[in-house]
Write a protein that holds these residues in place. Structure first.
Motif, PDB file in Angstrom:
ATOM      1  N   PHE A 189      73.445  91.426  10.646  1.00  0.00           N
ATOM      2  CA  PHE A 189      74.614  92.163  11.121  1.00  0.00           C
ATOM      3  C   PHE A 189      74.547  93.628  10.706  1.00  0.00           C
ATOM      4  O   PHE A 189      74.894  94.522  11.491  1.00  0.00           O
ATOM      5  CB  PHE A 189      75.905  91.511  10.609  1.00  0.00           C
ATOM      6  N   ALA A 190      74.082  93.904   9.490  1.00  0.00           N
ATOM      7  CA  ALA A 190      73.931  95.291   9.037  1.00  0.00           C
ATOM      8  C   ALA A 190      72.925  96.032   9.916  1.00  0.00           C
ATOM      9  O   ALA A 190      73.154  97.185  10.309  1.00  0.00           O
ATOM     10  CB  ALA A 190      73.488  95.325   7.575  1.00  0.00           C
ATOM     11  N   VAL A 191      71.823  95.362  10.258  1.00  0.00           N
ATOM     12  CA  VAL A 191      70.819  95.971  11.145  1.00  0.00           C
ATOM     13  C   VAL A 191      71.429  96.213  12.520  1.00  0.00           C
ATOM     14  O   VAL A 191      71.270  97.289  13.112  1.00  0.00           O
ATOM     15  CB  VAL A 191      69.564  95.079  11.240  1.00  0.00           C
ATOM     16  N   PHE A 192      72.142  95.220  13.037  1.00  0.00           N
ATOM     17  CA  PHE A 192      72.797  95.349  14.334  1.00  0.00           C
ATOM     18  C   PHE A 192      73.757  96.535  14.367  1.00  0.00           C
ATOM     19  O   PHE A 192      73.736  97.346  15.305  1.00  0.00           O
ATOM     20  CB  PHE A 192      73.539  94.055  14.685  1.00  0.00           C
ATOM     21  N   LEU A 193      74.605  96.648  13.355  1.00  0.00           N
ATOM     22  CA  LEU A 193      75.568  97.751  13.320  1.00  0.00           C
ATOM     23  C   LEU A 193      74.867  99.105  13.259  1.00  0.00           C
ATOM     24  O   LEU A 193      75.289 100.066  13.908  1.00  0.00           O
ATOM     25  CB  LEU A 193      76.521  97.598  12.132  1.00  0.00           C
ATOM     26  N   THR A 194      73.800  99.168  12.487  1.00  0.00           N
ATOM     27  CA  THR A 194      73.039 100.418  12.391  1.00  0.00           C
ATOM     28  C   THR A 194      72.428 100.782  13.737  1.00  0.00           C
ATOM     29  O   THR A 194      72.526 101.930  14.192  1.00  0.00           O
ATOM     30  CB  THR A 194      71.944 100.297  11.317  1.00  0.00           C
ATOM     31  N   LEU A 195      71.805  99.799  14.396  1.00  0.00           N
ATOM     32  CA  LEU A 195      71.195 100.063  15.698  1.00  0.00           C
ATOM     33  C   LEU A 195      72.246 100.387  16.752  1.00  0.00           C
ATOM     34  O   LEU A 195      72.032 101.269  17.601  1.00  0.00           O
ATOM     35  CB  LEU A 195      70.338  98.874  16.126  1.00  0.00           C
ATOM     36  N   ALA A 196      73.392  99.709  16.709  1.00  0.00           N
ATOM     37  CA  ALA A 196      74.471 100.010  17.646  1.00  0.00           C
ATOM     38  C   ALA A 196      74.973 101.431  17.456  1.00  0.00           C
ATOM     39  O   ALA A 196      75.258 102.141  18.427  1.00  0.00           O
ATOM     40  CB  ALA A 196      75.610  99.008  17.466  1.00  0.00           C
TER      41      ALA A 196
END
Length: 79
Positions: free
Chosen positions: A40-47
């Motif tokens: 989720f942290a990776v997802f939020l960063t990429l988003a």
């Protein structure tokens, strides 16, 4: 936003499955963090990066909705 015609998500399947996901899983294990928290942290960063590049929230949400898999269709490592 720049459009990326001629590029497909499927073209990056090997990178995602063989490099990116193992990195996430290994990092989660080494830091004693649940895999879904790291993911989720990776997802939020990429988003955030995609939004900074001009991707609208609406497009991002539609992409998330379009990517939904039934649990029985998802990779075992994702279930």
């Amino acid at each position: 936003m720049t459009t990326y015609t001629g590029h497909r998500v499927e073209d990056h399947e090997d990178f995602i499955l063989e490099q990116l996901l193992p990195l996430i899983v290994d990092y989660a294990g080494a830091s004693d963090t649940p895999t879904e928290v790291v993911t989720f942290a990776v997802f939020l960063t990429l988003a955030t990066i995609l939004q900074a590049k001009g991707l609208s929230r609406d497009v991002l949400v539609r992409a998330i909705d379009a990517a939904r898999l039934q649990t029985h269709e998802a990779l075992e490592s994702v279930q």
